[in-house]
Design a protein around this motif. Structure first.
Motif, short mmCIF file in Angstrom:
data_model
loop_
_atom_site.label_atom_id
_atom_site.label_comp_id
_atom_site.label_asym_id
_atom_site.label_seq_id
_atom_site.Cartn_x
_atom_site.Cartn_y
_atom_site.Cartn_z
N ILE A 59 -7.20 5.05 -0.90
CA ILE A 59 -8.28 5.27 -1.91
C ILE A 59 -7.74 6.36 -2.47
N LEU A 109 -8.80 0.81 3.53
CA LEU A 109 -8.69 2.44 3.98
C LEU A 109 -8.11 3.21 4.79
N LYS A 110 -6.43 2.26 4.99
CA LYS A 110 -5.68 3.33 5.26
C LYS A 110 -4.78 4.67 5.08
N ILE A 133 -13.50 -2.59 -2.29
CA ILE A 133 -13.71 -2.42 -0.91
C ILE A 133 -15.41 -1.79 -0.59
N ARG A 182 0.84 -0.89 -0.47
CA ARG A 182 -0.07 -0.29 -0.21
C ARG A 182 0.99 0.87 -0.16
N SER A 202 -16.72 -2.74 2.99
CA SER A 202 -16.44 -1.72 3.92
C SER A 202 -17.19 -1.58 4.85
N ASN A 256 -17.75 3.66 6.45
CA ASN A 256 -16.59 4.00 6.62
C ASN A 256 -16.63 5.11 4.38
N ASP A 295 -10.31 -3.56 6.00
CA ASP A 295 -9.86 -2.13 6.75
C ASP A 295 -8.42 -2.22 6.24
N LYS A 347 -15.99 8.22 4.12
CA LYS A 347 -14.25 8.68 3.68
C LYS A 347 -14.05 7.81 2.72
N ILE A 348 -14.56 6.74 2.06
CA ILE A 348 -14.68 7.17 0.40
C ILE A 348 -15.17 7.54 -0.89
#
Length: 322
Positions: A261, A256-257, A305, A215, A309, A313, A253, A316-317
């Motif tokens: 994204i 998503l950090k 994702i 990532r 998710s 979340n 998860d 946030k995405i």
């Protein structure tokens, strides 16, 4: 060493010869799909070799020959052949082997090689990108390049811009390692999806978080993608897709950090101008097949994702998506 390499190639050939359509003798990590009959034959041979103790022999060789680059590469290619198609019998045998590597020696060695090669990639591609943009600007100015230039001119200029230091085999070992890790997880094999994130799950004293590392790597990579390294980006995303598909919620998860994204969305939305396409070797074609393949992988992982998710979340995405 020559004898070991010969034997490793011989075992790999037992599997690869079943792909009757592989007329050009493409290495197994570059194979397209095989027929259903070939797939069954390959799995049968994989299981015969596993029953004969080949996986245990591979681990033994990993311990004693991991610093020999030739043997190490052939070992990885044999592992890819043994795991091709997500054979659960073979995956179980590999999982037992990794579980009994109590010091996590093999995976840590792979991780250190990945770190070294990807750092080299960062330096090389940073310089290549800087030089390519400078040459692209020069070419546009010198050739009075319009929005609809002759195709032959685009090809000539693209060669001029990106040909120095451009070698499709630059990242051969990286691609092989990533393919091996992907094959360990293929078919939503949860044990390896979890293990590659956290080896302490099987009471190892050391651990290296592969998906977290990749990532972070992608955060650097997407800014430098071009025709010479786009296959590497596709393979990084292929591995991340395989790691987070199925039941591994912790890996979802993890995706998503921080900036991941945003990095994926930037891959879709940035570097699409004519200057970018020319400098990166896509020949002023926003639909260049190699570039579209990279973007297709981005869409697959974004879709996974979003679907998996937690609802909390999704805002946030959505913030990063246009």
């Amino acid at each position: 060493t020559k004898d070991i390499v010969f034997v490793l190639k011989l075992f790999r050939n037992f599997i690869e010869v079943e792909n009757k359509g592989n007329k050009n003798r493409q290495p197994i990590y570059q194979w397209e799909d095989v027929t259903e009959a070939e797939f069954r034959n390959i799995h049968e041979i994989q299981e015969i070799l596993t029953d004969l103790g080949l996986v245990e022999a591979v681990f033994h060789l990993f311990y004693y020959h991991q610093k020999n680059k030739t043997v190490f590469r052939e070992l990885l290619l044999l592992c890819i052949a043994l795991l091709y198609g997500g054979n659960k019998v073979v995956q179980d045998a590999f999982y037992e082997g990794f579980k009994h590597d109590y010091d996590n020696e093999i995976l840590n060695n792979l991780a250190h090689i990945l770190e070294r090669l990807l750092e080299s990639m960062r330096i090389k591609e940073g310089k290549r990108t800087q030089d390519a943009y400078f040459k692209a600007l020069q070419s546009i100015f010198n050739n009075n390049l319009t929005l609809n230039p002759r195709i032959s001119m685009i090809e000539d200029i693209s060669q001029e811009v990106l040909s120095p230091n451009g070698n499709k085999n630059d990242y051969d070992l990286l691609l092989i390692i990533l393919e091996f890790l992907q094959n360990l997880c293929e078919g939503h094999y949860l044990n390896f999806q979890e293990f590659l994130r956290d080896q302490t799950l099987v009471e190892h004293s050391k651990s290296f978080n592969i998906p977290e590392f990749l990532r972070q790597v992608y955060h650097i990579y997407y800014k430098y993608h071009n025709i010479h390294n786009v296959e590497l980006g596709v393979k990084i995303l292929d591995l991340l897709i395989e790691i987070q598909q199925g039941e591994s919620q912790d890996n979802i998860d993890l995706m998503l950090k921080k900036t991941f994204i945003n990095d994926l969305c930037n891959t879709l939305s940035q570097f699409n101008a004519n200057l970018d396409l020319l400098a990166r070797g896509y020949q002023l074609n926003p639909n260049n097949p190699a570039l579209m393949n990279l973007k297709w992988k981005v869409l697959i992982i974004l879709k996974d994702i979003v679907e998996k998710s937690d609802p909390s979340n999704l805002d946030k995405i959505a913030h990063f998506m246009d």
